[in-house]
Design a protein around this motif. Structure first.
Motif, PDB file in Angstrom:
ATOM      1  N   ILE A 172      50.536   7.346  44.853  1.00 29.02           N
ATOM      2  CA  ILE A 172      49.095   7.117  45.035  1.00 29.02           C
ATOM      3  C   ILE A 172      48.829   6.549  46.423  1.00 29.02           C
ATOM      4  CG2 ILE A 172      47.120   5.786  44.201  1.00 29.02           C
ATOM      5  CD1 ILE A 172      48.224   6.080  41.394  1.00 29.02           C
ATOM      6  N   HIS A 208      44.439   7.576  37.899  1.00 31.11           N
ATOM      7  CA  HIS A 208      45.762   7.046  38.232  1.00 31.11           C
ATOM      8  C   HIS A 208      46.865   8.024  37.798  1.00 31.11           C
ATOM      9  CE1 HIS A 208      49.251   4.336  38.221  1.00 31.11           C
ATOM     10  NE2 HIS A 208      49.505   4.861  37.046  1.00 31.11           N
ATOM     11  N   LEU A 211      46.754  11.319  39.795  1.00 33.53           N
ATOM     12  CA  LEU A 211      47.202  11.177  41.193  1.00 33.53           C
ATOM     13  C   LEU A 211      48.727  11.113  41.277  1.00 33.53           C
ATOM     14  CD1 LEU A 211      44.779   8.624  42.916  1.00 33.53           C
ATOM     15  CD2 LEU A 211      45.229  10.952  43.661  1.00 33.53           C
TER      16      LEU A 211
END
Ligand code: SF4
Length: 244
Positions: A172, A208, A211
């Protein structure tokens, strides 16, 4: 957690909010087969996340299974010899450091729960009280333990307590830099603060997970597959490569 906004930040922040919203929606489209993560008990998730630091999921999962097979209860781990724990978790690397963190976290949690008479099935080794905190207090509480940074704390809260926490891992972090959302020199720790400011709480969990998957499958650290990237329109990295 987010610091109060500076007046000069507001314009930039509005743009970043729009960009991350677009990214989140594009990745929802790209990954229609989204699956939530397995939900663990919060203390299990905390130890598992400590084990996962600087290694891959396979190794940390193996270390966790070995530890729990030998010592099914955290009370037993807390009383175990550090050398035995280190042997069991060695597959995850940094065995000595991770053993110290695990024993120190267990001691602090055990002592604190005993002092507050917070036992769960007779044991002081649990984090159930965290579920009753708000996100800000829970992050502050968990990052107070040695070896627990923003990412580890956010994993526990997002995956076990279903709070709108946003862990920033290496994948990320890389994508955020390439998308120009955070500066190149900003570390993952500080990136958490930015993400809490510019993402909507309800978007965080799926964003989250998507990604991370995107970082593994498309936006690799080396040789990212920009040709088939669905978020390249907003990518600063590809702009740099093309204009070089
Ligand atoms: S265009 Fe390339 S570098 Fe940019 S986000 Fe996509 S895969 Fe990553």
């Amino acid at each position: 957690m987010p610091k109060p906004l500076k007046k000069t930040d507001s314009g930039n922040e509005t743009i970043l909010k729009r960009i991350v919203k677009t990214l989140a929606l594009k990745l929802i489209d790209y990954y229609p087969d989204f699956k939530p993560r397995t939900r663990h008990d919060p203390l299990d998730e905390l130890i598992l996340t400590i084990l996962s630091q600087n290694t891959n999921d396979n190794n940390s999962d193996q270390a966790f299974i070995r530890l729990k097979t030998r010592y099914p209860k955290w009370d037993q781990v807390a009383r175990a010899k550090s050398g035995n724990i280190e042997d069991l978790i060695s597959v995850a690397g940094l065995g000595n450091t991770k053993t110290r963190y695990i024993l120190s976290v267990l001691k602090e949690i055990g002592d604190e729960n005993l002092a507050h008479n917070r036992l769960k099935k007779g044991s002081p080794y649990h984090l159930d009280h965290v579920k009753k905190m708000n996100l800000e207090n829970a992050l502050e509480y968990l990052t107070g333990f040695k070896g627990v940074g923003q990412k580890t704390a956010a994993c526990v809260l997002a995956f076990s307590c279903m709070m709108p926490a946003f862990p920033v891992d290496t994948h990320i972090h890389r994508i955020l830099i390439r998308q120009g959302i955070i500066p190149e020199k900003m570390g993952a720790g500080d990136a958490h603060e930015v993400m809490y400011r510019i993402t909507e709480p309800d978007d965080r969990y799926r964003f989250h997970i998507n990604l991370i998957r995107y970082g593994r499958e498309i936006c690799h650290a080396r040789n990212p597959e920009c040709g088939r990237c669905v978020i390249r329109k907003t990518c600063v990295y590809i702009e740099k490569v093309v204009t070089q």
